[in-house]
Design a protein around this motif. Sequence first.
Motif, PDB file in Angstrom:
ATOM      1  N   ILE A  12       0.846  -1.199   0.000  1.00 14.77           N
ATOM      2  CA  ILE A  12       0.000   0.000   0.000  1.00 14.77           C
ATOM      3  C   ILE A  12       0.875   1.240   0.000  1.00 14.77           C
ATOM      4  CG2 ILE A  12      -1.634   1.379   1.366  1.00 14.77           C
ATOM      5  CD1 ILE A  12      -2.887  -1.300   2.279  1.00 14.77           C
ATOM      6  N   SER A  13       1.917   1.233   0.826  1.00 11.84           N
ATOM      7  CA  SER A  13       2.829   2.369   0.902  1.00 11.84           C
ATOM      8  C   SER A  13       3.552   2.600  -0.426  1.00 11.84           C
ATOM      9  CB  SER A  13       3.844   2.129   2.023  1.00 11.84           C
ATOM     10  OG  SER A  13       4.718   3.223   2.138  1.00 11.84           O
ATOM     11  N   LEU A  14       4.050   1.531  -1.027  1.00  6.60           N
ATOM     12  CA  LEU A  14       4.735   1.644  -2.321  1.00  6.60           C
ATOM     13  C   LEU A  14       3.797   2.149  -3.413  1.00  6.60           C
ATOM     14  CD1 LEU A  14       6.932  -1.583  -2.385  1.00  6.60           C
ATOM     15  CD2 LEU A  14       7.738   0.776  -2.422  1.00  6.60           C
ATOM     16  N   ALA A  15       2.583   1.610  -3.444  1.00  6.19           N
ATOM     17  CA  ALA A  15       1.609   2.032  -4.446  1.00  6.19           C
ATOM     18  C   ALA A  15       1.262   3.518  -4.264  1.00  6.19           C
ATOM     19  CB  ALA A  15       0.347   1.179  -4.349  1.00  6.19           C
ATOM     20  N   THR A  16       1.173   3.961  -3.034  1.00  4.26           N
ATOM     21  CA  THR A  16       0.885   5.374  -2.766  1.00  4.26           C
ATOM     22  C   THR A  16       2.019   6.254  -3.258  1.00  4.26           C
ATOM     23  OG1 THR A  16      -0.468   4.780  -0.852  1.00  4.26           O
ATOM     24  CG2 THR A  16       0.315   7.053  -0.970  1.00  4.26           C
ATOM     25  N   LYS A  17       3.248   5.854  -2.963  1.00  8.33           N
ATOM     26  CA  LYS A  17       4.414   6.630  -3.409  1.00  8.33           C
ATOM     27  C   LYS A  17       4.511   6.671  -4.927  1.00  8.33           C
ATOM     28  CE  LYS A  17       7.002   5.891   0.800  1.00  8.33           C
ATOM     29  NZ  LYS A  17       7.957   5.046   1.489  1.00  8.33           N
ATOM     30  N   ALA A  18       4.023   5.615  -5.584  1.00  6.09           N
ATOM     31  CA  ALA A  18       4.050   5.557  -7.041  1.00  6.09           C
ATOM     32  C   ALA A  18       2.852   6.289  -7.664  1.00  6.09           C
ATOM     33  CB  ALA A  18       4.054   4.096  -7.503  1.00  6.09           C
ATOM     34  N   GLY A  19       1.978   6.819  -6.825  1.00  2.02           N
ATOM     35  CA  GLY A  19       0.809   7.537  -7.327  1.00  2.02           C
ATOM     36  C   GLY A  19      -0.272   6.615  -7.855  1.00  2.02           C
ATOM     37  N   LYS A  20      -0.310   5.388  -7.347  1.00  5.45           N
ATOM     38  CA  LYS A  20      -1.260   4.391  -7.845  1.00  5.45           C
ATOM     39  C   LYS A  20      -2.376   4.081  -6.851  1.00  5.45           C
ATOM     40  CE  LYS A  20       0.971   3.754 -11.678  1.00  5.45           C
ATOM     41  NZ  LYS A  20       0.404   4.173 -12.948  1.00  5.45           N
ATOM     42  N   THR A  21      -2.646   4.998  -5.929  1.00  2.00           N
ATOM     43  CA  THR A  21      -3.761   4.824  -5.005  1.00  2.00           C
ATOM     44  C   THR A  21      -4.557   6.117  -4.910  1.00  2.00           C
ATOM     45  OG1 THR A  21      -2.490   5.527  -3.051  1.00  2.00           O
ATOM     46  CG2 THR A  21      -2.530   3.165  -3.532  1.00  2.00           C
ATOM     47  N   VAL A  22      -5.799   5.975  -4.532  1.00  2.00           N
ATOM     48  CA  VAL A  22      -6.626   7.107  -4.117  1.00  2.00           C
ATOM     49  C   VAL A  22      -7.300   6.683  -2.825  1.00  2.00           C
ATOM     50  CG1 VAL A  22      -7.042   8.021  -6.436  1.00  2.00           C
ATOM     51  CG2 VAL A  22      -8.639   6.391  -5.464  1.00  2.00           C
ATOM     52  N   SER A  23      -7.615   7.644  -1.974  1.00  2.00           N
ATOM     53  CA  SER A  23      -8.257   7.307  -0.715  1.00  2.00           C
ATOM     54  C   SER A  23      -9.398   8.265  -0.446  1.00  2.00           C
ATOM     55  CB  SER A  23      -7.245   7.336   0.427  1.00  2.00           C
ATOM     56  OG  SER A  23      -6.717   8.631   0.578  1.00  2.00           O
ATOM     57  N   GLY A  24     -10.248   7.837   0.460  1.00  2.00           N
ATOM     58  CA  GLY A  24     -11.429   8.614   0.775  1.00  2.00           C
ATOM     59  C   GLY A  24     -12.621   8.069   0.023  1.00  2.00           C
ATOM     60  N   GLU A  25     -13.777   8.232   0.608  1.00  2.00           N
ATOM     61  CA  GLU A  25     -14.989   7.636   0.045  1.00  2.00           C
ATOM     62  C   GLU A  25     -15.292   8.137  -1.364  1.00  2.00           C
ATOM     63  OE1 GLU A  25     -19.608   7.102   1.427  1.00  2.00           O
ATOM     64  OE2 GLU A  25     -18.076   7.427   2.952  1.00  2.00           O
ATOM     65  N   PHE A  26     -15.247   9.442  -1.571  1.00  2.00           N
ATOM     66  CA  PHE A  26     -15.602  10.015  -2.870  1.00  2.00           C
ATOM     67  C   PHE A  26     -14.622   9.568  -3.960  1.00  2.00           C
ATOM     68  CE2 PHE A  26     -15.220  13.376  -6.067  1.00  2.00           C
ATOM     69  CZ  PHE A  26     -16.523  13.382  -6.565  1.00  2.00           C
ATOM     70  N   SER A  27     -13.332   9.693  -3.703  1.00  2.00           N
ATOM     71  CA  SER A  27     -12.318   9.332  -4.704  1.00  2.00           C
ATOM     72  C   SER A  27     -12.329   7.843  -5.015  1.00  2.00           C
ATOM     73  CB  SER A  27     -10.927   9.739  -4.216  1.00  2.00           C
ATOM     74  OG  SER A  27     -10.846  11.131  -4.076  1.00  2.00           O
ATOM     75  N   THR A  28     -12.490   7.024  -3.999  1.00  2.00           N
ATOM     76  CA  THR A  28     -12.534   5.576  -4.210  1.00  2.00           C
ATOM     77  C   THR A  28     -13.745   5.204  -5.060  1.00  2.00           C
ATOM     78  OG1 THR A  28     -11.422   5.213  -2.084  1.00  2.00           O
ATOM     79  CG2 THR A  28     -12.577   3.329  -3.048  1.00  2.00           C
ATOM     80  N   GLU A  29     -14.894   5.778  -4.731  1.00  2.00           N
ATOM     81  CA  GLU A  29     -16.115   5.506  -5.501  1.00  2.00           C
ATOM     82  C   GLU A  29     -15.951   5.940  -6.955  1.00  2.00           C
ATOM     83  OE1 GLU A  29     -20.846   6.779  -5.499  1.00  2.00           O
ATOM     84  OE2 GLU A  29     -19.603   7.233  -3.760  1.00  2.00           O
ATOM     85  N   LYS A  30     -15.357   7.094  -7.172  1.00  2.00           N
ATOM     86  CA  LYS A  30     -15.149   7.613  -8.532  1.00  2.00           C
ATOM     87  C   LYS A  30     -14.280   6.669  -9.358  1.00  2.00           C
ATOM     88  CE  LYS A  30     -12.859  11.495 -10.768  1.00  2.00           C
ATOM     89  NZ  LYS A  30     -11.988  12.631 -10.519  1.00  2.00           N
ATOM     90  N   GLU A  31     -13.197   6.164  -8.768  1.00  2.00           N
ATOM     91  CA  GLU A  31     -12.286   5.271  -9.491  1.00  2.00           C
ATOM     92  C   GLU A  31     -12.923   3.912  -9.777  1.00  2.00           C
ATOM     93  OE1 GLU A  31      -9.678   6.327 -10.933  1.00  2.00           O
ATOM     94  OE2 GLU A  31      -9.618   8.253  -9.923  1.00  2.00           O
ATOM     95  N   VAL A  32     -13.736   3.421  -8.861  1.00  2.00           N
ATOM     96  CA  VAL A  32     -14.424   2.144  -9.108  1.00  2.00           C
ATOM     97  C   VAL A  32     -15.387   2.308 -10.273  1.00  2.00           C
ATOM     98  CG1 VAL A  32     -16.101   0.492  -8.171  1.00  2.00           C
ATOM     99  CG2 VAL A  32     -14.191   1.261  -6.757  1.00  2.00           C
ATOM    100  N   LYS A  33     -16.176   3.374 -10.244  1.00  2.00           N
ATOM    101  CA  LYS A  33     -17.181   3.585 -11.288  1.00  2.00           C
ATOM    102  C   LYS A  33     -16.564   3.911 -12.640  1.00  2.00           C
ATOM    103  CE  LYS A  33     -20.994   4.757  -8.268  1.00  2.00           C
ATOM    104  NZ  LYS A  33     -21.960   5.777  -7.826  1.00  2.00           N
TER     105      LYS A  33
END
Length: 107
Positions: free
Chosen positions: A10-31
Amino acid sequence: MRADRVLSLISLATKAGKTVSGEFSTEKEVKSGRAAAVIVAKDASDNTKKKFQNMCDFYQVPIYFYTDKDTLGHAMGKEFRASLAILDTGFAKGMEKAMNTKEDTIA
């Protein structure tokens, strides 16, 4: 320890810019179809867990219920996080493999 492996990814993916967090952002990426996996904290509200479970089932995105909000946030270098989406299939597969070796972390 497998928990450390998942949090490291999770930490590596975040540093690589490959994660989003928070309800709104997570929902947007899933959809939008960009999410390769979703991780929701085990101590998130029942409403949040149900919402993401239903959404991920519908959009056919793997979902995992893992650790707590503080630990997820710390792995991302932020404060607490109830949900996050992994945007890279390689990181998502690595986390799936690490979580599958420990039965109690899978939803």
